[in-house]
Design a protein around this motif. Structure first.
Motif, PDB file in Angstrom:
ATOM      1  N   HIS A 210       1.479  -4.914 -25.153  1.00 10.54           N
ATOM      2  CA  HIS A 210       1.093  -3.877 -24.667  1.00 10.54           C
ATOM      3  C   HIS A 210      -0.006  -4.371 -23.439  1.00 10.54           C
ATOM      4  N   LYS A 211       0.124  -4.278 -22.371  1.00  9.17           N
ATOM      5  CA  LYS A 211      -0.733  -4.590 -21.367  1.00  9.17           C
ATOM      6  C   LYS A 211      -1.258  -3.711 -20.217  1.00  9.17           C
ATOM      7  N   PRO A 212      -2.395  -3.863 -19.575  1.00  8.00           N
ATOM      8  CA  PRO A 212      -2.960  -3.064 -18.625  1.00  8.00           C
ATOM      9  C   PRO A 212      -1.714  -2.566 -17.421  1.00  8.00           C
ATOM     10  N   VAL A 213      -1.902  -1.553 -16.915  1.00  5.41           N
ATOM     11  CA  VAL A 213      -0.774  -1.328 -15.882  1.00  5.41           C
ATOM     12  C   VAL A 213      -0.943  -2.074 -14.817  1.00  5.41           C
ATOM     13  N   LEU A 214      -1.972  -2.559 -14.378  1.00  7.69           N
ATOM     14  CA  LEU A 214      -2.213  -3.354 -13.113  1.00  7.69           C
ATOM     15  C   LEU A 214      -1.783  -4.591 -13.249  1.00  7.69           C
ATOM     16  N   GLU A 215      -2.069  -5.187 -14.629  1.00 12.07           N
ATOM     17  CA  GLU A 215      -1.663  -6.633 -14.807  1.00 12.07           C
ATOM     18  C   GLU A 215      -0.272  -6.464 -14.926  1.00 12.07           C
ATOM     19  N   THR A 216       0.505  -5.486 -15.432  1.00 12.71           N
ATOM     20  CA  THR A 216       2.039  -5.467 -15.499  1.00 12.71           C
ATOM     21  C   THR A 216       2.472  -5.696 -14.185  1.00 12.71           C
ATOM     22  N   ALA A 217       1.858  -4.617 -13.272  1.00 11.90           N
ATOM     23  CA  ALA A 217       2.323  -4.571 -11.868  1.00 11.90           C
ATOM     24  C   ALA A 217       2.375  -5.912 -11.099  1.00 11.90           C
ATOM     25  N   ASN A 218       1.120  -6.553 -11.264  1.00 15.72           N
ATOM     26  CA  ASN A 218       0.874  -7.780 -10.630  1.00 15.72           C
ATOM     27  C   ASN A 218       2.059  -8.856 -11.051  1.00 15.72           C
ATOM     28  N   LEU A 220       4.958  -8.281 -12.028  1.00 14.23           N
ATOM     29  CA  LEU A 220       6.335  -7.940 -11.433  1.00 14.23           C
ATOM     30  C   LEU A 220       6.418  -8.155 -10.005  1.00 14.23           C
ATOM     31  N   LEU A 221       5.198  -8.064  -9.265  1.00 13.32           N
ATOM     32  CA  LEU A 221       5.003  -8.425  -7.690  1.00 13.32           C
ATOM     33  C   LEU A 221       5.171  -9.749  -7.675  1.00 13.32           C
ATOM     34  N   HIS A 222       4.858 -10.778  -8.625  1.00 16.99           N
ATOM     35  CA  HIS A 222       5.046 -12.134  -8.450  1.00 16.99           C
ATOM     36  C   HIS A 222       6.501 -12.459  -8.274  1.00 16.99           C
ATOM     37  N   GLY A 223       7.304 -11.750  -9.006  1.00 22.23           N
ATOM     38  CA  GLY A 223       8.899 -12.067  -8.884  1.00 22.23           C
ATOM     39  C   GLY A 223       9.743 -11.165  -7.708  1.00 22.23           C
ATOM     40  N   LEU A 224       8.879 -10.428  -7.091  1.00 23.58           N
ATOM     41  CA  LEU A 224       9.479  -9.554  -5.778  1.00 23.58           C
ATOM     42  C   LEU A 224       9.445 -10.069  -4.598  1.00 23.58           C
ATOM     43  N   THR A 225      10.503 -10.283  -3.772  1.00 24.15           N
ATOM     44  CA  THR A 225      10.408 -10.765  -2.470  1.00 24.15           C
ATOM     45  C   THR A 225      11.068  -9.860  -1.709  1.00 24.15           C
ATOM     46  N   VAL A 226      10.805  -9.594  -0.546  1.00 25.53           N
ATOM     47  CA  VAL A 226      11.074  -8.651   0.712  1.00 25.53           C
ATOM     48  C   VAL A 226      11.516  -9.457   1.778  1.00 25.53           C
ATOM     49  N   THR A 227      12.562  -9.632   2.180  1.00 28.72           N
ATOM     50  CA  THR A 227      13.160 -10.234   3.395  1.00 28.72           C
ATOM     51  C   THR A 227      13.904  -9.467   4.598  1.00 28.72           C
ATOM     52  N   ARG A 228      13.939 -10.024   5.680  1.00 30.63           N
ATOM     53  CA  ARG A 228      14.573  -9.488   6.787  1.00 30.63           C
ATOM     54  C   ARG A 228      15.527 -10.360   7.164  1.00 30.63           C
ATOM     55  N   PRO A 229      16.917 -10.290   6.851  1.00 32.86           N
ATOM     56  CA  PRO A 229      18.012 -11.322   6.902  1.00 32.86           C
ATOM     57  C   PRO A 229      18.190 -11.564   8.377  1.00 32.86           C
ATOM     58  N   ASP A 230      17.875 -10.663   9.331  1.00 31.36           N
ATOM     59  CA  ASP A 230      18.128 -11.066  10.709  1.00 31.36           C
ATOM     60  C   ASP A 230      16.707 -10.494  11.463  1.00 31.36           C
ATOM     61  N   ALA A 231      15.751 -11.531  11.736  1.00 31.88           N
ATOM     62  CA  ALA A 231      14.497 -10.686  11.966  1.00 31.88           C
ATOM     63  C   ALA A 231      14.359 -10.293  13.425  1.00 31.88           C
ATOM     64  N   LYS A 232      15.702 -10.735  14.391  1.00 30.76           N
ATOM     65  CA  LYS A 232      15.593 -10.127  15.483  1.00 30.76           C
ATOM     66  C   LYS A 232      16.567  -8.977  15.728  1.00 30.76           C
TER      67      LYS A 232
END
Length: 548
Positions: A210-218, A220-232
């Protein structure tokens, strides 16, 4: 007689290279068995290290954002523009940061209860039992910032054994019963079996973290990537998440998109809700005022026999008077609306918030200033929620809000001054006509203020009713900022650890280490152990080898 000795030939680089190659071949010939054993040992150690690492899975989802730079259906845009409805377009750069914000991920963790995880020890590694755990732990009382690890071993259908560490690091064991509260030094918990609980789980330990919610969220965010395949060109955002369980990665990505869409809708509906509350309060006030004016007009007509016919000689003046009354009515209506808007702007100066863009005034400059202020305020709310109020962008947005509000106040003040000046001029003209009509239309003049007040309030009432329907339509057609193209998907086999690569690297490393070790020892050895150690430059024959 002198002994003539042949000169020794000089040592060349080829001799050194031959010596090094001979050393390598000698090491391989003498110690091949040990080198093979070292390679096997290295491969075994690498296999053990790979086996201790937990499995990592990756899932990917794709969403199409309603980008402000791209155009949609022309007819839909035209209708929405006429009704004053926001199309819900989003800035891709900002939305990418919002998707990776801690606030959104905390909401996902809370909704899916991800801060409590269940694990099982298998071989050297731990397996995440997401949605496959035979039991669930409910933390009825625990500090929000407290983290703990419990080891629960089912004994039978009713009992279990719980183990945890105290403040001194010692293991403490407790026996408990399913469904009954269990008091620990740091929490009060209750453990319940799930539908997956069978006799096969008896005597098998389930590790609960059992961990704090903020620690668990952080995490998960370390493993999350958001990219734009075609930036233009494209408005597509691709989201990838790594997690210890494939189903967990899918659920987190899909729920993250749902939470993002819901929050974006709520943000866009704030202005509509504020407008709805304002319209409803004004309709209530105008409804009561209209009833009062209707009652006065009815009483006046009952007491007075009003004849609307006038002398033909006064018909022209009477028509002119009516036209002036119409203009005065329009001006008074605009003055009232401007006063309402001025009160709304003053209230916004005391407490920041959205301003209704439905002013009802023909001056488009004031409406544009209010629209610019609302856009800055909504963008400020989004960025301040994730980046903080001291961020340079939020400071710039606050300055932009203050400047646009001040510009709107100034424009409104000039507009009201012009209206009052024009109204005074029209009133002066109307009074001159009224003096000529007083004798023939004295009774009718007595009712004009009531009629005029009734018309003003009636026009306002009808306009607000129309705007109320438009505002309700705007709330009903609010679309999501992100349209899901592909839900979370991906292979159900782990991307890490890569056991084959570990074993290959360990085997090669063990073999090379042993070869280099033996070569180093051979190069540092300056003794003659056998005839092979004699330099090739020595042409004297070897008579015999003596044992040690």
């Amino acid at each position: 007689m002198a002994n003539n000795t042949a000169p020794t030939p000089p040592v060349t680089e080829n001799t050194e290279e031959t010596t090094s190659l001979d050393t390598v071949l000698l090491v391989l010939r003498r110690y091949w068995f040990i080198i093979i054993l070292a390679a096997l040992a290295g491969g075994t150690a690498a296999y053990y290290l790979a086996g201790r690492q937990n499995y990592i899975y990756q899932k990917t989802a794709s969403v199409l954002m309603r980008d402000a730079k791209t155009s949609s259906d022309a007819s839909s845009e035209r209708i929405m523009a006429e009704l004053g409805i926001d199309s819900g377009a989003a800035n891709l750069a900002n939305e990418s940061f919002i998707l990776k914000s801690t606030a959104l991920m905390k909401k996902v963790v809370e909704d899916l209860n991800l801060n409590t995880s269940y694990w099982q020890k298998k071989d050297f590694r731990e397996i995440d039992l997401y949605k496959t755990s035979p039991l669930l732990v409910h933390f009825e009382r625990i500090d929000k910032q407290r983290a703990c690890t419990l080891q629960i071993t089912p004994l039978d259908e009713k009992r279990f054994m719980l183990s945890h560490s105290n403040n001194q690091g010692e293991s403490v064991q407790l026996e408990g019963f399913y469904g009954k509260p269990l008091t620990l030094p740091f929490a009060v918990i209750s453990i319940h079996p799930t539908s997956l609980m069978t006799d096969a789980w008896n005597e098998k330990t389930v590790i609960v973290r059992h961990k704090p919610v903020l620690e668990t969220a952080n995490n998960l965010l370390h493993g999350l990537t958001v990219t734009r395949p075609d930036a233009k060109e494209s408005s597509l955002l691709e989201m990838s998440l790594t997690a210890s369980n494939p189903q967990k990665a899918e659920d987190v990505l899909n729920h993250l998109i749902q939470v993002y869409n819901q929050i974006s809708k709520d943000e866009r509906n704030k202005a509509a809700l504020k407008t709805e509350n304002f319209i409803q309060s004004r309709l209530k006030e105008l409804g009561a005022a209209l009833s009062d004016v209707d009652k006065k007009i009815t009483e006046f007509k009952t007491k007075s026999d009003i004849v609307k016919d006038t002398d033909t000689t006064m018909s022209a003046d009477f028509s002119t008077s009516q036209a002036l009354e119409k203009e005065i009515f329009d001006l008074e209506t605009q003055i009232k609306l401007a006063a309402i808007l001025a009160d709304n702007l003053k209230e916004t100066e005391r407490k920041q918030g959205l301003i209704s863009v439905e002013t009802g005034l023909p001056d488009s400059g004031i409406a544009r200033q209010i629209e610019h202020y609302n856009e800055a305020y909504l963008e400020y709310q989004k960025i301040a929620g994730s980046a903080g109020s001291q961020n340079p962008i939020t400071v710039s947005l606050r300055d932009r809000m203050n400047s646009t509000r001040a510009a709107a106040n100034k424009a409104l003040s000039n507009y009201r001054s012009n209206l009052n000046l024009k109204l005074n001029q029209l009133i002066s003209k109307r009074d001159s006509l009224t003096e000529r009509l007083t004798e023939t239309a004295s009774r009718e003049q007595e009712i004009i203020p009531l009629v005029r007040e009734h018309k003003v309030k009636e026009e306002l009432y009808l306009m607000l009713l129309s705007k109320e329907q438009e505002n309700a339509l705007a709330m009903a057609v609010t679309e999501s900022s992100a349209r899901v193209l592909e839900t979370a998907h991906g292979p159900n086999f782990p991307i890490s650890p890569k056991t084959i690569q570990y074993i290959a690297g360990g085997t090669a490393g063990g073999a090379l280490f042993s070869i280099f070790a033996f070569m180093g020892a051979a190069m540092l050895n300056n003794k003659v152990n056998n005839k092979h150690d004699l330099p090739s430059t020595n042409r004297q024959p070897v008579i015999a080898e003596l044992p040690q």
